[in-house]
Design an enzyme around this catalytic site. Structure first.
Site, PDB file in Angstrom:
ATOM      1  N   THR A   1       9.997  -5.599   3.595  1.00 11.32           N
ATOM      2  CA  THR A   1       8.902  -4.655   3.388  1.00 11.32           C
ATOM      3  C   THR A   1       8.778  -4.260   1.920  1.00 11.32           C
ATOM      4  O   THR A   1       9.713  -4.391   1.142  1.00 11.32           O
ATOM      5  CB  THR A   1       9.099  -3.384   4.248  1.00 11.32           C
ATOM      6  OG1 THR A   1      10.297  -2.725   3.860  1.00 11.32           O
ATOM      7  CG2 THR A   1       9.154  -3.725   5.727  1.00 11.32           C
ATOM      8  N   ASP A   2       7.592  -3.765   1.573  1.00 10.54           N
ATOM      9  CA  ASP A   2       7.347  -3.316   0.202  1.00 10.54           C
ATOM     10  C   ASP A   2       7.463  -1.790   0.135  1.00 10.54           C
ATOM     11  O   ASP A   2       7.834  -1.139   1.115  1.00 10.54           O
ATOM     12  CB  ASP A   2       5.990  -3.819  -0.295  1.00 10.54           C
ATOM     13  CG  ASP A   2       4.816  -3.325   0.533  1.00 10.54           C
ATOM     14  OD1 ASP A   2       4.958  -2.307   1.261  1.00 10.54           O
ATOM     15  OD2 ASP A   2       3.740  -3.941   0.455  1.00 10.54           O
ATOM     16  N   GLN A   3       7.122  -1.219  -0.992  1.00 11.59           N
ATOM     17  CA  GLN A   3       7.260   0.215  -1.204  1.00 11.59           C
ATOM     18  C   GLN A   3       6.389   1.028  -0.247  1.00 11.59           C
ATOM     19  O   GLN A   3       6.703   2.166   0.067  1.00 11.59           O
ATOM     20  CB  GLN A   3       6.911   0.550  -2.652  1.00 11.59           C
ATOM     21  CG  GLN A   3       7.268   1.965  -3.043  1.00 11.59           C
ATOM     22  CD  GLN A   3       7.085   2.198  -4.531  1.00 11.59           C
ATOM     23  OE1 GLN A   3       6.563   1.353  -5.246  1.00 11.59           O
ATOM     24  NE2 GLN A   3       7.527   3.349  -5.004  1.00 11.59           N
TER      25      GLN A   3
ATOM     26  N   GLY B   1       6.014   0.273   2.840  1.00 18.14           N
ATOM     27  CA  GLY B   1       6.556   0.115   4.185  1.00 18.14           C
ATOM     28  C   GLY B   1       5.908  -1.018   4.960  1.00 18.14           C
ATOM     29  O   GLY B   1       6.182  -1.200   6.143  1.00 18.14           O
ATOM     30  N   TYR B   2       5.029  -1.790   4.311  1.00 16.87           N
ATOM     31  CA  TYR B   2       4.378  -2.933   4.948  1.00 16.87           C
ATOM     32  C   TYR B   2       5.211  -4.188   4.691  1.00 16.87           C
ATOM     33  O   TYR B   2       5.881  -4.293   3.664  1.00 16.87           O
ATOM     34  CB  TYR B   2       2.995  -3.194   4.347  1.00 16.87           C
ATOM     35  CG  TYR B   2       1.974  -2.101   4.524  1.00 16.87           C
ATOM     36  CD1 TYR B   2       2.170  -1.021   5.372  1.00 16.87           C
ATOM     37  CD2 TYR B   2       0.785  -2.160   3.820  1.00 16.87           C
ATOM     38  CE1 TYR B   2       1.204  -0.035   5.516  1.00 16.87           C
ATOM     39  CE2 TYR B   2      -0.187  -1.173   3.957  1.00 16.87           C
ATOM     40  CZ  TYR B   2       0.036  -0.110   4.808  1.00 16.87           C
ATOM     41  OH  TYR B   2      -0.917   0.852   4.948  1.00 16.87           O
TER      42      TYR B   2
END
Length: 162
Positions: free
Chosen positions: A15-17, A19-20
């Site tokens: 995930t990225d920052q 949350g995806y």
């Protein structure tokens, strides 16, 4: 048509920052599903490579509809809507969450190549044979196959003689 589902749990590191699931991870999800689908058919990438045949990606497309998030249990669905032909096979994908919401769609166009030369080669006969039972004789339409006859459609007005 051949359909295969593979379950993948989203890991935190994917995930990225926000949350995806980071967009670059979808190619890996497609690859996991493709490998598992081939395994279910009795086709081994490892054996294929030992025979001197590779399957690089010739094209990839991904359309994001909704985000996947950490700890989601995804169903990655592979669809072969048409028989493989020549040296190419088109794999289509749909990714669903546990609520069965469609999150992502995509495809990969894979090309069978000689690992010695890097040049396209015909699809190995044993792979054609394993896939053949999933397609009827009239199931040939799709983006890789041109229509058998010209489509009867009116010409755009700009092309009509006055």
């Amino acid at each position: 048509m051949y359909i295969s589902d593979t379950k993948i749990r989203v890991r935190y590191a994917e995930t990225d920052q926000m949350g995806y699931v980071y967009h670059g991870n979808y190619a890996a999800y497609f690859e996991v599903c493709r490998t598992e689908a081939f395994r279910q058919l009795g086709i081994s990438y490892k054996d294929l490579e030992a025979e001197g045949v590779g399957m690089p990606v010739g094209e990839i497309r991904t359309r994001f509809r909704r985000p996947a998030r950490y700890d989601d249990l995804l169903t990655v669905r592979l669809l072969l809507r048409q028989p493989a032909e020549g040296s190419r096979v088109l794999f289509e994908y749909e990714i669903y969450n546990e609520a069965q919401e469609l999150l992502t769609e995509g495809h990969t166009l894979m090309v069978f190549v000689s690992m010695a030369t890097g040049r396209p080669v015909p699809i190995p006969v044993h792979i054609q044979e394993k896939l053949a039972g999933y397609f009827s004789d009239d199931e040939t339409g799709g983006p890789l196959t041109p229509p058998k006859a010209p489509v009867d459609a009116p010409a755009p007005a700009a092309f009509l003689k006055k």
